[in-house]
Design a protein around this motif. Structure first.
Motif, mmCIF file in Angstrom:
data_model
loop_
_atom_site.group_PDB
_atom_site.id
_atom_site.type_symbol
_atom_site.label_atom_id
_atom_site.label_comp_id
_atom_site.label_asym_id
_atom_site.label_seq_id
_atom_site.Cartn_x
_atom_site.Cartn_y
_atom_site.Cartn_z
ATOM 1 N N LEU A 143 0.846 -1.194 0.000
ATOM 2 C CA LEU A 143 0.000 0.000 0.000
ATOM 3 C C LEU A 143 0.883 1.247 0.000
ATOM 4 N N LYS A 144 1.986 1.149 0.706
ATOM 5 C CA LYS A 144 2.905 2.282 0.810
ATOM 6 C C LYS A 144 3.704 2.473 -0.481
ATOM 7 N N ALA A 145 4.073 1.367 -1.092
ATOM 8 C CA ALA A 145 4.895 1.436 -2.300
ATOM 9 C C ALA A 145 4.202 2.189 -3.436
ATOM 10 N N LYS A 146 2.890 2.231 -3.395
ATOM 11 C CA LYS A 146 2.132 2.877 -4.482
ATOM 12 C C LYS A 146 1.995 4.392 -4.308
ATOM 13 N N VAL A 147 2.423 4.898 -3.164
ATOM 14 C CA VAL A 147 2.222 6.329 -2.901
ATOM 15 C C VAL A 147 3.104 7.171 -3.820
ATOM 16 N N LYS A 148 2.447 8.081 -4.555
ATOM 17 C CA LYS A 148 3.201 8.979 -5.440
ATOM 18 C C LYS A 148 3.262 10.382 -4.856
ATOM 19 N N LYS A 149 2.188 10.777 -4.177
ATOM 20 C CA LYS A 149 2.145 12.102 -3.563
ATOM 21 C C LYS A 149 1.835 11.942 -2.074
ATOM 22 N N PRO A 150 2.839 11.823 -1.240
ATOM 23 C CA PRO A 150 2.583 11.662 0.187
ATOM 24 C C PRO A 150 1.754 12.837 0.725
#
Ligand code: SF4
Ligand code: SF4
Ligand code: SF4
Ligand code: SF4
Lengths: 300, 214
Positions: A143-150
């Motif tokens: 789920l975290k690996a997909k974050v593009k814009k924190p």
């Protein structure tokens, strides 16, 4: 691209086009697309009667409603777990499945009723909430690996509510202080409020309709506590909670002289924005109280 | 309705607990309550209940039939399951509250104009018709349940909420004309008709012999 995970999807009435949580469906679908989750709707699903169906419907008619959905799922989406986005849908379907497993007479009667339309119930399908799929099948890491814009700099009160949490809840979480929503908030780069004391407070559920004053008093507490902790917005996994906590704020302001204007979004809205989707895919236009900070990030 | 109530009074003259065990969903659990009061303390609308759950269970055992069944207490249950996860005896309190409410309705003992009873019945009727709930029709019919005058007042009070929902396309006015429905309505109605028949049969049967426990 990872292999597609397929689920038999039970959208529920409030997710339908033009209904109160249609924005939930849009954002959840965006998130699923990002994560390689394929949702196959149960063809011709019916309403599950939620918890409030009890007055009109007796035990068997209520259980039969859910049995029809399970039977349709087993026929058309065999081998796929049922997943629901609505807490009430999840709860009543899962409750029905378990009750029928434990009560031979009710089970026989439900099957007989389904036979009227040529349906067969095996009742072997796991019934899951979308949050379980995300946390257990996908996992925080992915789920975290997909974050593009924190979602940096946004403080979020995680409001779990009742029915996503009780009586079944998410495995490994406590009823009094579930932590998964806070973890999810952190994974997306936002700041969580682990000490938010109203996280499992009831909002009144369906009684927000029939007992508005009493429910709004509880809703007031939920919003007030979020402000006290300096929250920018509230996030929830439940369509009834979302609606109840968001749309009555003006009425609460009139009654209590408060000045609430607290956006209330779904976890899927947060996720869609953090995954770089635009405002439309995150269904930000569905906010009665606009979530300005999320709009800002989505627009970048 | 009144007749059924009379029949039940005569049949269970000696024990309201037995009547509840035989006729109320999960009613056979009532005797397991040890009166610790945890459920009452956990109930979100508890302060509005004239008899919180623990008291209801005590009253059932004490045979206070009329007081329990005409109470508006169980109609205040929000189905939050707080009680259920805390009860040391694992009594399915939520379901018993729903079961009592439903039984009271069947006997015609629901308090007049009980808003949640009205709402819940409308919800059920609405869903039976088309297989899916139409939120707008449900809302409108609820606002007008006390007649046109008070209905207009409620509707006006709720109008800004409705406008916000309309603006964000989360409530479609088109719902009033048609709205959502399932395709196999015929099959759906046949199933539900059968389920209701079987339920009625079982109830009739238990009015003679007590319901066997699971
Ligand atoms: S719980 Fe709500 S949304 Fe889900 S099917 Fe039932 S009524 Fe529809
Ligand atoms: S928090 Fe609200 S919506 Fe969620 S289950 Fe409780 S009452 Fe229902
Ligand atoms: S919590 Fe359980 S045992 Fe305690 S009073 Fe309530 S029902 Fe009875
Ligand atoms: S489920 Fe009903 S009885 Fe139990 S605590 Fe919630 S409101 Fe009270």
């Amino acid at each position: 691209m990872m292999a597609k995970r397929e689920y038999s999807f039970y959208p529920g009435c409030s997710s339908q086009k033009g209904a109160s949580s249609s924005n939930y469906l849009v954002s959840a679908q965006s998130v699923c697309a990002e994560l390689g989750i394929q949702l196959n709707s149960i063809p011709d699903w019916n309403c599950c009667a939620a918890s409030i169906g009890y007055a009109g419907g007796g035990e068997l008619p209520r259980l039969t409603l859910s049995a029809r959905n399970i039977a349709l799922s087993e026929q058309h989406n065999p081998g796929q777990p049922i997943v629901a986005t609505c807490a009430a849908c999840w709860l009543s379907t899962r409750e029905a499945a378990e009750r029928l497993k434990h009560d031979a007479q009710l089970n026989a009667e439900a099957k007989q009723a389904l036979g009227e339309a040529g349906l067969t119930l095996k009742n072997e399908t796991p019934i899951r909430h979308m949050v379980e799929v995300l946390i257990e099948d996908i996992g925080y890491e992915e789920l975290k690996a997909k974050v593009k814009k924190p979602l940096t700099g946004i403080k979020v009160a995680g409001y779990v509510g009742c029915q996503t949490n009780r009586p079944f809840g998410i495995a490994g979480e406590s009823y009094e202080n579930p932590k998964y929503l806070d973890k999810l908030i952190e994974v997306l780069g936002a700041e969580s409020i682990p000490t938010y004391e109203k996280k499992v407070q009831c909002c009144g559920g369906a009684l927000a309709f029939s007992e508005p004053e009493k429910s709004q008093e509880m809703i007031k507490g939920i919003i007030e506590a979020a402000y006290d902790h300096g929250a920018d917005l509230i996030v929830t996994p439940c369509p009834v909670c979302q609606m109840n906590v968001e749309v009555y704020q003006d009425q609460i302001n009139t009654t209590y002289g408060t000045q609430f204007k607290m956006p209330v979004v779904y976890y899927s809205t947060l996720m869609a924005v953090a995954y770089g989707r635009n405002a439309k895919d995150a269904a930000l236009g569905g906010q009665v109280i606009p979530a300005k900070k999320l709009e800002g990030i989505a627009g970048k | 309705m009144g007749d059924l109530n009379q029949a039940m009074i005569e049949k269970y003259r000696t024990s309201f607990l037995k009547e509840v065990e035989a006729n109320v969903e999960e009613g056979e659990w009532v005797k397991m309550c040890m009166q610790c009061g945890v459920c009452s303390g956990s109930c979100p609308l508890g302060k509005f209940w004239n008899h919180p759950p623990q008291e209801i269970f005590m009253m059932i055992r004490a045979g206070k039939r009329e007081e329990v069944l005409t109470s508006d207490a169980m109609w205040m249950c929000t189905s939050c399951y707080n009680c259920v996860v805390r009860c040391p005896r694992e009594v399915p309190i939520t379901h018993i509250m729903h079961g009592l409410a439903h039984y009271a309705k069947r006997l015609g003992l629901t308090p007049k104009n009980q808003p949640t009873a009205e709402f819940a019945q409308r919800f059920w009727n609405n869903l039976l018709k088309k297989g899916r709930v139409n939120e707008l029709k449900l809302g409108v019919s609820l606002y007008f349940m006390n007649g046109i005058g008070p209905g207009v007042k409620t509707a006006i009070k709720m109008a800004p909420v409705g406008i916000g929902m309309q603006r964000t396309q989360r409530m479609s006015a088109m719902e009033l004309f048609g709205g959502h429905a399932i395709k196999d309505l015929k099959g759906f109605h046949a199933i539900m008709q059968k389920a209701q028949e079987l339920e009625a049969l079982r109830i009739a049967q238990y009015s003679v012999a007590p319901r066997p426990t699971a």
